[in-house]
Design a protein around this motif. Structure first.
Motif, mmCIF file in Angstrom:
data_model
loop_
_atom_site.group_PDB
_atom_site.id
_atom_site.type_symbol
_atom_site.label_atom_id
_atom_site.label_comp_id
_atom_site.label_asym_id
_atom_site.label_seq_id
_atom_site.Cartn_x
_atom_site.Cartn_y
_atom_site.Cartn_z
ATOM 1 N N ASP A 188 0.840 -1.192 0.000
ATOM 2 C CA ASP A 188 0.000 0.000 0.000
ATOM 3 C C ASP A 188 0.877 1.243 0.000
ATOM 4 O O ASP A 188 1.629 1.490 0.950
ATOM 5 C CB ASP A 188 -0.917 -0.004 1.224
ATOM 6 N N GLU A 189 0.783 2.033 -1.065
ATOM 7 C CA GLU A 189 1.607 3.239 -1.183
ATOM 8 C C GLU A 189 1.268 4.253 -0.106
ATOM 9 O O GLU A 189 2.145 4.913 0.458
ATOM 10 C CB GLU A 189 1.436 3.863 -2.572
ATOM 11 N N GLU A 190 -0.045 4.409 0.203
ATOM 12 C CA GLU A 190 -0.460 5.395 1.207
ATOM 13 C C GLU A 190 0.061 5.056 2.597
ATOM 14 O O GLU A 190 0.171 5.925 3.458
ATOM 15 C CB GLU A 190 -1.987 5.500 1.237
ATOM 16 N N LEU A 191 0.363 3.786 2.826
ATOM 17 C CA LEU A 191 0.894 3.355 4.124
ATOM 18 C C LEU A 191 2.412 3.263 4.107
ATOM 19 O O LEU A 191 3.009 2.535 4.893
ATOM 20 C CB LEU A 191 0.285 2.006 4.527
ATOM 21 N N ASP A 207 -5.933 1.270 -4.437
ATOM 22 C CA ASP A 207 -5.756 2.588 -5.034
ATOM 23 C C ASP A 207 -4.669 2.548 -6.107
ATOM 24 O O ASP A 207 -3.922 1.581 -6.215
ATOM 25 C CB ASP A 207 -5.375 3.613 -3.959
ATOM 26 N N ASP A 210 -0.893 1.115 -5.816
ATOM 27 C CA ASP A 210 -0.773 -0.032 -4.917
ATOM 28 C C ASP A 210 -0.238 -1.212 -5.737
ATOM 29 O O ASP A 210 -0.364 -1.247 -6.962
ATOM 30 C CB ASP A 210 -2.123 -0.402 -4.306
#
Length: 233
Positions: A188-191, A207, A210
């Motif tokens: 997960d890029e956002e994480l 998303d 990802d």
């Protein structure tokens, strides 16, 4: 400094050879034990440290003088021989970490009963099994090499593109079985590019950027790409 792993692989056929080659790249200390003259000759030609043993003789196996720090991999091609070997090895070497390879669900259940530490069923690899295996660096490496080179199975990281039909969907909405691939987890890029393993009840929104991590045959992975327009491999 990473500790060098010492590994003894029983068998040098379609399973053992791939595992040995992968571990060689990992720079593990590898020794091969075989009960076949053909496999012995092949291992010698490949410049491997190999010895012969008699599967029917406990004394022959005991004479291998296996130390407690040795990781043992039972990877004989014949499932029944591998089952007998696993049972014998567990009885003789109670403190060693033993991994057994299986390509039959029936033998897999029996292997678990022998007391080996880990059974890898090449037709039933799941995220939960991998999660435990991946905690052991030496197992990670041989499993990856084994799947990459046996039965046409490969690991693949699939990055979600802007126009992907996966974008915005929950993982639970995707039928990976439809594509004959096994979902292992995602990055997960956002994480912060954290890797999240697939576990029971796991669900997550996908998303752009990802990364889906999966296992499957090359043609099935490719079909997954084609049917999911916008997914970049």
């Amino acid at each position: 400094m990473v500790e060098t792993k010492n590994v003894l692989i029983f068998g040098y056929g379609r399973f053992g050879k791939n595992i040995a080659n992968s571990l060689f790249e990992y720079r593990a200390n590898i020794k091969i034990a075989v009960n076949s003259k053909d496999e012995y000759k092949q291992a010698k030609n490949d410049k491997k440290d190999v010895v012969m043993f008699d599967l029917q003789s406990d004394k022959s196996i005991a004479n291998l003088k296996i130390k407690e720090n040795l990781v043992i991999v039972c990877a004989m091609d014949d499932n029944h021989e591998n089952l007998f070997l696993s049972l014998t090895i567990r009885d003789l070497y109670t403190k060693n970490y033993i991994i057994a390879i299986s390509d039959s669900i029936h033998v897999t259940d029996k292997l678990r009963m022998t007391g080996v530490n880990r059974v890898i069923d090449v037709y039933a690899v799941s995220g939960n099994i991998l999660k435990n295996i991946l905690n052991i660096p030496v197992a990670t490496k041989f499993l990856q090499g084994f799947i990459n080179k046996s039965h046409d199975y490969i690991f693949k990281e699939i990055k979600v593109g802007k126009n992907s039909i996966l974008n915005g969907k929950m993982l639970s909405e995707i039928d990976f079985n439809k594509y004959n691939i096994i979902f292992i987890g995602m990055i997960d890029e956002e994480l912060g590019n954290q890797f999240i393993f697939n576990t029971a009840g796991f669900d997550h929104k996908i998303d752009i950027n990802d990364t889906i991590v999966c296992i499957g045959k090359e043609q099935d992975i490719y079909r997954f790409k084609l049917e999911c327009s916008g997914v970049i491999i």
